[in-house]
Design an enzyme around this catalytic site. Sequence first.
Site, mmCIF file in Angstrom:
data_model
loop_
_atom_site.group_PDB
_atom_site.id
_atom_site.type_symbol
_atom_site.label_atom_id
_atom_site.label_comp_id
_atom_site.label_asym_id
_atom_site.label_seq_id
_atom_site.Cartn_x
_atom_site.Cartn_y
_atom_site.Cartn_z
ATOM 1 N N HIS A 79 0.820 -1.214 0.000
ATOM 2 C CA HIS A 79 0.000 0.000 0.000
ATOM 3 C C HIS A 79 0.854 1.265 0.000
ATOM 4 C CE1 HIS A 79 0.452 -0.033 4.500
ATOM 5 N NE2 HIS A 79 0.413 1.262 4.319
ATOM 6 N N ASP A 110 0.178 -7.654 1.783
ATOM 7 C CA ASP A 110 0.520 -6.227 1.733
ATOM 8 C C ASP A 110 2.033 -6.029 1.755
ATOM 9 O OD1 ASP A 110 0.123 -3.495 1.587
ATOM 10 O OD2 ASP A 110 -0.036 -3.249 3.761
ATOM 11 N N SER A 179 4.563 3.007 7.669
ATOM 12 C CA SER A 179 4.290 1.761 6.964
ATOM 13 C C SER A 179 5.467 1.346 6.095
ATOM 14 C CB SER A 179 3.049 1.915 6.085
ATOM 15 O OG SER A 179 1.893 2.038 6.862
#
Length: 741
Positions: A79, A110, A179
Amino acid sequence: MKHILFSLAVFSVCFGGSLAAAVKEGVKSKSPQARTAADLAEAIRPSLVKITQIGREGTDGIGSGFIVSEDGLIATNLHVIGEARRLQIEMHDGKTHAVTVVQASDSHHDLALLKIDAKGLKPLPLGDSGKVRQGEPIVAMGAPEGLGFSIVQGVLSATREVDGQEMLQVAVPIEKGNSGGPLLDMQGNVLGLLTLKSLKTDNLGFAMPVNELKMLIEKPNPVPMSRWLTIGALNPRQWQTYLGAQWTQHAGVIRSESVGSGFGGRALCLSTQKVPDGSFEVSVTVRLDDESGAAGLTFCSDAADRHYGFYASGGKLRLTRFDGPDVYSWTILADVPSDAYKAGEWNTLRVRVEPERMVCFVNGRQVIESSDTGLRGGAAGLCKFRTTVAQFRNFRVGTDLAEKPLQPELASQLRSKVEEYIAEATSADKTLEGLLENPSAARRVLVEQRRRLEEEAVKLRDLERELHRRAMTKEILAELAKPEPEINLLRCALLLARHDNPEIDIATYLNSFKAMVLDLKDDPEISKGTIPAVKRLNRYLFEENGFHGSRGDYGSRSNSYLNEVIDDREGLPITLSLLYVELASALGVQGVFGVPLPGKFMVGYRDGPEGELQLVDVFEHGKLVTVEQAALDLTEDGHFPEGSLSPTTKQAILLRMLRNLMSSVFDDSRSLRESLPYLNLVLAIDPQSAAERLTRAQMRQRLGEKAGAREDVTWLIDNFPADGPPELMQQLDRWLQSLRE
């Protein structure tokens, strides 16, 4: 270990050694013997990177990552890199690199691996996330809110399942930009990648275990950056964007995010469809994530600053004429509330433009009529304002897009059937006067009535769902009834996916497939013969576009839905084979067909009618294998059963896909009901399948559907083979008798 080293050797040859080096770093590198967070920060900093998404108007997003090989392999979250965006890697010393290849991606976990042109980098050693201990001290590093190379210390709270995936729960705050950053033990080994922020507290987050990353390193699906930028991008043959914003497309839904460069964050996306002369209509279904923004239709556009807009704004419906770039040249023609508009949900906007007036509708109800004639002609499309994220689907242009009313007689017949269906299990309603005669019982009666209505609503939803499934079944059967060469297997597979998800826009995926055909139509290798064409197809699908076999979620239904295989470029052997064979067929490549091997579907090809059969293992990156090699891998005795190597039919491929979907459903009361529609579809396609007939009879009985079970058992008795075991026939007779009691 021998198996791992052998795999490393193979990948070293194929990918220049970067993957082998990455895994070796995780297996053999000596970890820094740091004991404090300060020591770790100093030691680890050269291995951290900041990842920036570069959009049309500059930075679209920021995330973190870390180096896993000295020759330029970088790990992060999927992402973080998004789709259709250029990516820039910033090193600890401020140097920047452009990403050249998305080396691997995994939507289920992910995760992503990026490749840059660099040497002599300092990779982080990969630990073993399977051996982590609750309460173990950890540090996390990343770029919170764009502040690169930051560190935070905490403890490993637990390992916990989140949406079916085991995650590392950590007692550290995860902010935007963190992230993709590494989660490390106090020796500097990577235990996971920071992924999710807790919805309940700022000081709790989750990380993807690093062992999932190791699998990605061993089995890449490289996509050159030039190709990655086309994933999710709008087809320029169908759409042209103006005034910035980020416009992408996925699963038939166009999504617009970030602020446009026009005044008020205005951005346009115009369709290349020709608008009819004279009177015309445009329509779209739209949803806003924030009703304080605005999004909807634009029409009569000059592809610049002059156009109309009919859109939702602040929960109202607004019609505006735009005569220039700023608010002083805009005229709001109407701004009205309507209870027909459902905030936060999908709403269908439609405008009818006539020479002397415009009429605007929301969800079929007229809300605005205007006599403004300042603009006519031009293009039509989509518009978005401010910071809201807007989603659009089912954009249409035509002369009359209004939903046609049912004929009164037909409508009456259908309503009667629905009312009979509802009334079958409900008692007579209490009247309002009856409730008021005893006020103390009024609430209780109303609650009971509400519950009955909710039960009726459930029944109606079930009926609507079954109607849709039977409609899809009817379309599939109509396609399969054609002569074999005329069957559109691609459409059948998309209808199978739509059988479960009514929102799938089949035309969008057929157009995506046509775009793939156009990519290769004039390629000289395609016309040189079967073998050169197969090699070109392999490069196109598996090297240039990143199609690959599912790594960690093989049993997911997504792998059997062709639309998701096209979107995510990940699937099962049979869905990847179907795409491969249909692409070859559309390009006129002779001698390529599906081969239903036991345990794994493959693609077969022959160089001429008498040529030797060769196989393509689409699940393993298009690996070319001989029949003998495949037999040794897939059978105990090294020989395939008779008929396994023959080209299969399109109906057989669809049935095998259906059976894969059934196998993904577990044996409990809920999944029994979920798997029943697949059995119904199998038996609609192949009514003579005794195995599925027996299974459906058992399921119907367990679900309490005795009439259906009797129907199936009766069929089994009527079609029992003459030489079948008498004791089995006796069991069927006893079973039928019990169903009649």
